[in-house]
Design a protein around this motif. Structure first.
Motif, PDB file in Angstrom:
ATOM      1  N   VAL A 237       0.436  -2.096  -7.174  1.00  0.00           N
ATOM      2  CA  VAL A 237       1.772  -1.512  -7.355  1.00  0.00           C
ATOM      3  C   VAL A 237       2.081  -1.363  -8.846  1.00  0.00           C
ATOM      4  CG1 VAL A 237       4.234  -1.847  -6.956  1.00  0.00           C
ATOM      5  CG2 VAL A 237       2.593  -2.415  -5.158  1.00  0.00           C
ATOM      6  N   VAL A 238       1.750  -2.385  -9.633  1.00  0.00           N
ATOM      7  CA  VAL A 238       2.020  -2.346 -11.076  1.00  0.00           C
ATOM      8  C   VAL A 238       1.245  -1.209 -11.736  1.00  0.00           C
ATOM      9  CG1 VAL A 238       1.938  -3.653 -13.216  1.00  0.00           C
ATOM     10  CG2 VAL A 238       2.453  -4.831 -11.081  1.00  0.00           C
ATOM     11  N   SER A 239      -0.043  -1.092 -11.408  1.00  0.00           N
ATOM     12  CA  SER A 239      -0.854  -0.024 -11.996  1.00  0.00           C
ATOM     13  C   SER A 239      -0.330   1.349 -11.601  1.00  0.00           C
ATOM     14  CB  SER A 239      -2.308  -0.160 -11.547  1.00  0.00           C
ATOM     15  OG  SER A 239      -2.967  -1.148 -12.287  1.00  0.00           O
ATOM     16  N   SER A 240       0.109   1.493 -10.364  1.00  0.00           N
ATOM     17  CA  SER A 240       0.653   2.779  -9.915  1.00  0.00           C
ATOM     18  C   SER A 240       1.901   3.145 -10.709  1.00  0.00           C
ATOM     19  CB  SER A 240       0.978   2.714  -8.421  1.00  0.00           C
ATOM     20  OG  SER A 240      -0.181   2.478  -7.665  1.00  0.00           O
ATOM     21  N   ALA A 241       2.770   2.171 -10.953  1.00  0.00           N
ATOM     22  CA  ALA A 241       3.986   2.436 -11.729  1.00  0.00           C
ATOM     23  C   ALA A 241       3.645   2.804 -13.178  1.00  0.00           C
ATOM     24  CB  ALA A 241       4.902   1.225 -11.686  1.00  0.00           C
ATOM     25  N   LEU A 242       2.686   2.104 -13.754  1.00  0.00           N
ATOM     26  CA  LEU A 242       2.281   2.403 -15.141  1.00  0.00           C
ATOM     27  C   LEU A 242       1.641   3.782 -15.242  1.00  0.00           C
ATOM     28  CD1 LEU A 242       0.817  -1.094 -16.057  1.00  0.00           C
ATOM     29  CD2 LEU A 242       2.909  -0.090 -16.978  1.00  0.00           C
ATOM     30  N   LEU A 243       0.811   4.128 -14.273  1.00  0.00           N
ATOM     31  CA  LEU A 243       0.202   5.463 -14.265  1.00  0.00           C
ATOM     32  C   LEU A 243       1.265   6.542 -14.067  1.00  0.00           C
ATOM     33  CD1 LEU A 243      -3.081   4.903 -12.228  1.00  0.00           C
ATOM     34  CD2 LEU A 243      -2.876   5.538 -14.632  1.00  0.00           C
ATOM     35  N   ALA A 244       2.263   6.242 -13.247  1.00  0.00           N
ATOM     36  CA  ALA A 244       3.364   7.187 -13.059  1.00  0.00           C
ATOM     37  C   ALA A 244       4.084   7.424 -14.384  1.00  0.00           C
ATOM     38  CB  ALA A 244       4.335   6.665 -12.006  1.00  0.00           C
ATOM     39  N   GLY A 245       4.297   6.359 -15.155  1.00  0.00           N
ATOM     40  CA  GLY A 245       4.910   6.514 -16.475  1.00  0.00           C
ATOM     41  C   GLY A 245       4.070   7.378 -17.397  1.00  0.00           C
TER      42      GLY A 245
ATOM     43  N   LEU B  76       0.833  -1.204   0.000  1.00  0.00           N
ATOM     44  CA  LEU B  76       0.000   0.000   0.000  1.00  0.00           C
ATOM     45  C   LEU B  76       0.868   1.255   0.000  1.00  0.00           C
ATOM     46  CD1 LEU B  76      -2.857   1.218   0.194  1.00  0.00           C
ATOM     47  CD2 LEU B  76      -2.622   1.125   2.676  1.00  0.00           C
ATOM     48  N   TYR B  77       1.920   1.271   0.811  1.00  0.00           N
ATOM     49  CA  TYR B  77       2.827   2.408   0.851  1.00  0.00           C
ATOM     50  C   TYR B  77       3.593   2.542  -0.472  1.00  0.00           C
ATOM     51  CZ  TYR B  77       2.053   2.511   5.921  1.00  0.00           C
ATOM     52  OH  TYR B  77       1.500   2.586   7.167  1.00  0.00           O
ATOM     53  N   ARG B  78       4.016   1.400  -1.017  1.00  0.00           N
ATOM     54  CA  ARG B  78       4.791   1.431  -2.268  1.00  0.00           C
ATOM     55  C   ARG B  78       3.978   2.065  -3.402  1.00  0.00           C
ATOM     56  NH1 ARG B  78       6.145  -4.423  -3.547  1.00  0.00           N
ATOM     57  NH2 ARG B  78       7.282  -3.475  -5.277  1.00  0.00           N
ATOM     58  N   ALA B  79       2.747   1.620  -3.536  1.00  0.00           N
ATOM     59  CA  ALA B  79       1.911   2.120  -4.627  1.00  0.00           C
ATOM     60  C   ALA B  79       1.647   3.617  -4.489  1.00  0.00           C
ATOM     61  CB  ALA B  79       0.591   1.347  -4.648  1.00  0.00           C
ATOM     62  N   ASN B  80       1.304   4.058  -3.284  1.00  0.00           N
ATOM     63  CA  ASN B  80       1.007   5.480  -3.091  1.00  0.00           C
ATOM     64  C   ASN B  80       2.252   6.351  -3.223  1.00  0.00           C
ATOM     65  OD1 ASN B  80      -1.952   6.007  -2.244  1.00  0.00           O
ATOM     66  ND2 ASN B  80      -1.403   4.162  -1.109  1.00  0.00           N
ATOM     67  N   ALA B  81       3.387   5.838  -2.766  1.00  0.00           N
ATOM     68  CA  ALA B  81       4.632   6.598  -2.895  1.00  0.00           C
ATOM     69  C   ALA B  81       4.987   6.806  -4.371  1.00  0.00           C
ATOM     70  CB  ALA B  81       5.760   5.879  -2.171  1.00  0.00           C
ATOM     71  N   ILE B  82       4.777   5.780  -5.178  1.00  0.00           N
ATOM     72  CA  ILE B  82       5.049   5.903  -6.618  1.00  0.00           C
ATOM     73  C   ILE B  82       4.149   6.964  -7.247  1.00  0.00           C
ATOM     74  CG2 ILE B  82       4.840   4.682  -8.816  1.00  0.00           C
ATOM     75  CD1 ILE B  82       5.724   2.136  -7.321  1.00  0.00           C
TER      76      ILE B  82
ATOM     77  N   MET C 205      11.279   1.756 -10.781  1.00  0.00           N
ATOM     78  CA  MET C 205      10.024   1.769 -11.538  1.00  0.00           C
ATOM     79  C   MET C 205       9.870   0.487 -12.363  1.00  0.00           C
ATOM     80  SD  MET C 205       8.178   4.406 -10.917  1.00  0.00           S
ATOM     81  CE  MET C 205       8.184   6.116 -10.382  1.00  0.00           C
ATOM     82  N   LYS C 206      10.966   0.037 -12.968  1.00  0.00           N
ATOM     83  CA  LYS C 206      10.904  -1.197 -13.751  1.00  0.00           C
ATOM     84  C   LYS C 206      10.561  -2.390 -12.872  1.00  0.00           C
ATOM     85  CE  LYS C 206      14.032  -0.008 -17.561  1.00  0.00           C
ATOM     86  NZ  LYS C 206      15.301  -0.364 -18.238  1.00  0.00           N
ATOM     87  N   GLN C 207      11.141  -2.410 -11.665  1.00  0.00           N
ATOM     88  CA  GLN C 207      10.828  -3.496 -10.741  1.00  0.00           C
ATOM     89  C   GLN C 207       9.357  -3.450 -10.328  1.00  0.00           C
ATOM     90  OE1 GLN C 207      13.607  -3.025  -7.531  1.00  0.00           O
ATOM     91  NE2 GLN C 207      15.324  -3.976  -8.638  1.00  0.00           N
ATOM     92  N   ALA C 208       8.841  -2.244 -10.153  1.00  0.00           N
ATOM     93  CA  ALA C 208       7.438  -2.108  -9.758  1.00  0.00           C
ATOM     94  C   ALA C 208       6.499  -2.569 -10.877  1.00  0.00           C
ATOM     95  CB  ALA C 208       7.136  -0.653  -9.395  1.00  0.00           C
ATOM     96  N   ILE C 209       6.895  -2.347 -12.141  1.00  0.00           N
ATOM     97  CA  ILE C 209       6.036  -2.723 -13.264  1.00  0.00           C
ATOM     98  C   ILE C 209       5.890  -4.242 -13.373  1.00  0.00           C
ATOM     99  CG2 ILE C 209       5.879  -2.704 -15.795  1.00  0.00           C
ATOM    100  CD1 ILE C 209       7.056   0.086 -15.755  1.00  0.00           C
ATOM    101  N   ILE C 210       6.905  -4.976 -12.968  1.00  0.00           N
ATOM    102  CA  ILE C 210       6.830  -6.450 -13.056  1.00  0.00           C
ATOM    103  C   ILE C 210       6.542  -7.068 -11.686  1.00  0.00           C
ATOM    104  CG2 ILE C 210       8.328  -6.589 -15.074  1.00  0.00           C
ATOM    105  CD1 ILE C 210      10.664  -7.228 -13.218  1.00  0.00           C
ATOM    106  N   ASP C 211       6.056  -6.250 -10.742  1.00  0.00           N
ATOM    107  CA  ASP C 211       5.740  -6.730  -9.398  1.00  0.00           C
ATOM    108  C   ASP C 211       4.536  -7.665  -9.440  1.00  0.00           C
ATOM    109  OD1 ASP C 211       6.604  -5.926  -6.441  1.00  0.00           O
ATOM    110  OD2 ASP C 211       4.430  -6.220  -6.456  1.00  0.00           O
ATOM    111  N   LYS C 212       4.335  -8.436  -8.376  1.00  0.00           N
ATOM    112  CA  LYS C 212       3.209  -9.362  -8.315  1.00  0.00           C
ATOM    113  C   LYS C 212       1.916  -8.661  -7.916  1.00  0.00           C
ATOM    114  CE  LYS C 212       6.072 -13.373  -7.090  1.00  0.00           C
ATOM    115  NZ  LYS C 212       6.305 -14.429  -6.064  1.00  0.00           N
ATOM    116  N   ASP C 213       2.022  -7.585  -7.144  1.00  0.00           N
ATOM    117  CA  ASP C 213       0.815  -6.900  -6.673  1.00  0.00           C
ATOM    118  C   ASP C 213       0.264  -5.998  -7.780  1.00  0.00           C
ATOM    119  OD1 ASP C 213      -0.423  -4.306  -5.153  1.00  0.00           O
ATOM    120  OD2 ASP C 213      -0.764  -6.141  -4.006  1.00  0.00           O
TER     121      ASP C 213
END
Length: 607
Positions: free
Chosen positions: A154-162, A118-124, A143-151
């Motif tokens: 977290v993945v959606s947050s990284a993609l939206l950040a991009g 939860l913290y990881r996604a919001n921080a991104i 960011m690349k690690q977050a994009i291939i994460d299991k959660d």
């Protein structure tokens, strides 16, 4: 500060719990952020009030924003999950200075590499908002690690950040392509949509890459409905660039017409119908799907289907004809917008047998429909009248009745333009149309429309079989209207006097009564036209009305003013002085622009 109201169970309006809160009081309460023992509940409540004030448009000074921002950063020490989410939300929405915002990057980086998803996604998400473009590269590995994460969150947050950072750091984001493509295989529909959205952005300037991507995904499409909608729009972009639609891509769109999701089915049908390079046979299956939606119990689905069919009927009226029965059922729909568009579509299908029945149905709910849809309806009636010219009596009678009803200026202008076009293309409707205009100006509240109608009466009225019947309506405008309308009426009367010799004596008498008018323009016109109408021959008056104006009034006035200000050695020459005025004006503008640039340069040098 008054905020939005909500409805309770009894239907009564209940005030918002934050109504009447004051900025100064909230800023005073924000001191609790600096307490040694942080109360998560109290701080969350204060943060909610601050967000409420920002959303409502309350203005904060720079010092107030800085003070609140640095106080909020101290709340990172709290372990309360709800408070931490409020802190992330506040950091995203506070309009802090970019340099100040960079001070929390370390805290966010720590959360981004932590173990709490939860913290990881919001921080991104917060980092995407405050991170400077020059620092995007330093966070690329995380960011690349977050994009291939299991959660998936977290993945959606990284993609939206991009997606958010693409405008400022496109070069860095393009290096994420392989990870984004891998995210397309994620089972989460949300992740698939965000990955596809970012992938299209990465390849948007490469038509060949977009075409290849569309072909690959058409063979193995994503499962989420939102991702499929994005894919449909991508395929539509590819097909529009082709002379003939690609069979494989078109078949994929047609297969989606049988999808379980209404959103996907409708988007596929709408896209097929809107393709520029498609024929009637290829569009029939999409129209069949839209026809099914016409009988849907959901109002939004009915509206979407009938709105799309109203556009398709302009290109393929014969293909839409089988939907006539379903469209007729929508005439009595509780939603007036749906009913209006349904009737408009029926009119455009061109079924002559339904014209009289549709006109009776239309009259029943015109008063409850917005002017926007009324204008669409008027345009459809005009097209129908031009198609079936022998039905002009029924259609013109409807337009005339609509012209006398209540409505805005644009609505009345649309009706007037429709009647004008019918008069122009169907000569036998001229007298009927002019009579309808005469009745309209008797109670018209828009002076410009009255002036336009008077000009039409003056130019077309003398050519009719019985021109004398229009004189009474025109002279009534001289008695009852404003100065601008009276001037137009005087000119219209003079035209009848010039072109209809039998009416010349009567027109002279009426014009003589205008010589004592309160307005200068009306008096001057009356005197001029009385002079032109003197004598037995009307050649002088007819030459006056047949001649074209030498120039636009504004341009002529500017030319005369420039001539009077300058030297008057030579007589005023229309062609010569008009050109000189235009050139001089341009030169003066260029000179002023040059002076301004030089002044700005001098100030910069002095600074």
């Amino acid at each position: 500060m008054d905020g939005p109201k909500t409805k309770g169970e009894d239907g009564e309006v209940e005030p918002s719990p934050y109504d009447g809160i004051q900025k100064n009081a909230v800023l005073h309460e924000a001191k609790c952020f600096n307490d040694k023992q942080i109360s998560a509940h109290t701080c969350s409540e204060v943060l909610t009030k601050i967000m409420y004030l920002i959303i409502q448009g309350e203005e904060f000074t720079g010092s107030e924003i800085s003070k609140v921002f640095f106080s909020v950063t101290k709340l990172f020490n709290s372990r309360d999950v709800h408070l931490r989410r409020m802190v992330y939300l506040a950091l995203k929405n506070l309009p802090a200075d970019p340099e100040e915002a960079m001070m929390v990057v370390n805290c966010l980086a720590k959360d981004m590499t932590g173990k709490t998803d939860l913290y990881r996604a919001n921080a991104i998400r917060v980092l995407a908002k405050i991170l400077h473009p020059s620092m995007i590269g330093s966070f690329e590995r995380f960011m690349k690690q977050a994009i291939i994460d299991k959660d998936p969150y977290v993945v959606s947050s990284a993609l939206l950040a991009g997606n958010h950072m693409f405008k400022s750091g496109a070069d860095s984001i393009k290096r994420w392509t392989s990870e984004v493509q891998e995210a397309l295989n994620n089972p989460s529909p949300m992740v698939q949509m965000h990955a596809l959205l970012l992938l299209f952005k990465l390849k948007q300037y490469d038509p060949l890459a977009i075409s290849k991507l569309a072909s690959v995904l058409a063979r193995a499409p994503p499962k989420g409905p939102l991702a499929q909608v994005l894919l449909i729009r991508c395929i539509a972009t590819v097909i529009r660039r082709q002379n003939q639609p690609d069979r494989e891509l078109l078949k994929f769109l047609q297969d989606l017409l049988h999808d379980k999701s209404f959103t996907v089915m409708y988007e596929a049908a709408r896209t097929i119908c809107a393709l520029p390079n498609i024929n009637r046979t290829q569009v029939i299956s999409a129209i069949g799907v839209l026809q099914e939606f016409l009988s849907s119990p959901v109002p939004a689905q009915r509206f979407a289907a009938v709105r799309t069919l109203s556009k398709v009927v302009l290109r393929f009226p014969i293909a839409v004809a089988p939907c006539s029965v379903d469209l007729e059922h929508l005439i009595n729909d509780s939603n007036r917008n749906v009913a209006t568009i349904a009737i408009t579509t029926l009119l455009r299908t061109g079924v002559e047998q339904n014209v009289d029945r549709l006109m009776k149905s239309i009259a029943g709910f015109m008063t409850d429909t917005s002017d926007e849809f009324k204008i669409v309806l008027i345009d459809a009636i005009k097209s129908l009248c031009l198609k079936f010219k022998h039905r002009h009596k029924t259609l013109l009678a409807f337009l005339s009745a609509s012209l006398r009803e209540e409505g805005g200026k644009e609505y009345k202008r649309a009706i007037m333009q429709a009647i004008l076009e019918i008069i122009e293309k169907v000569p036998e409707t001229k007298e009927t149309g002019l009579e309808q205009f005469c009745e309209f100006i008797e109670d018209c509240e828009f002076p410009k429309l009255s002036m336009k109608i008077l000009d039409l009466l003056g130019s077309e009225g003398p050519k009719t079989k019985h021109p004398g019947k229009f004189i009474r309506f025109i002279f009534n405008r001289v008695i009852l209207e404003t100065a601008s309308v009276r001037s137009a009426a005087v000119t219209a009367l003079a035209r009848f006097g010039a072109y209809v010799p039998e009416l010349t004596p009567s027109v002279r008498v009426l014009l003589s009564r205008c010589e004592c008018d309160d307005d200068d323009e009306v008096r001057d016109r009356a005197v001029l036209f009385l002079h032109l109408l003197k004598g037995d021959g009307m050649k002088l008056a007819r030459d006056f009305f047949d001649s074209e104006a030498p120039a636009e009034p504004k341009r002529l006035v500017a030319s005369l003013e420039a001539y009077l200000e300058g030297k008057k050695d030579i007589p005023f020459d229309m062609d010569k002085h008009l050109v000189e005025v235009v050139e001089e004006t341009k030169e003066k503008g260029d000179a002023k622009a040059g002076d301004a640039k030089r002044a700005n340069g001098t100030q910069a040098a002095a600074a």
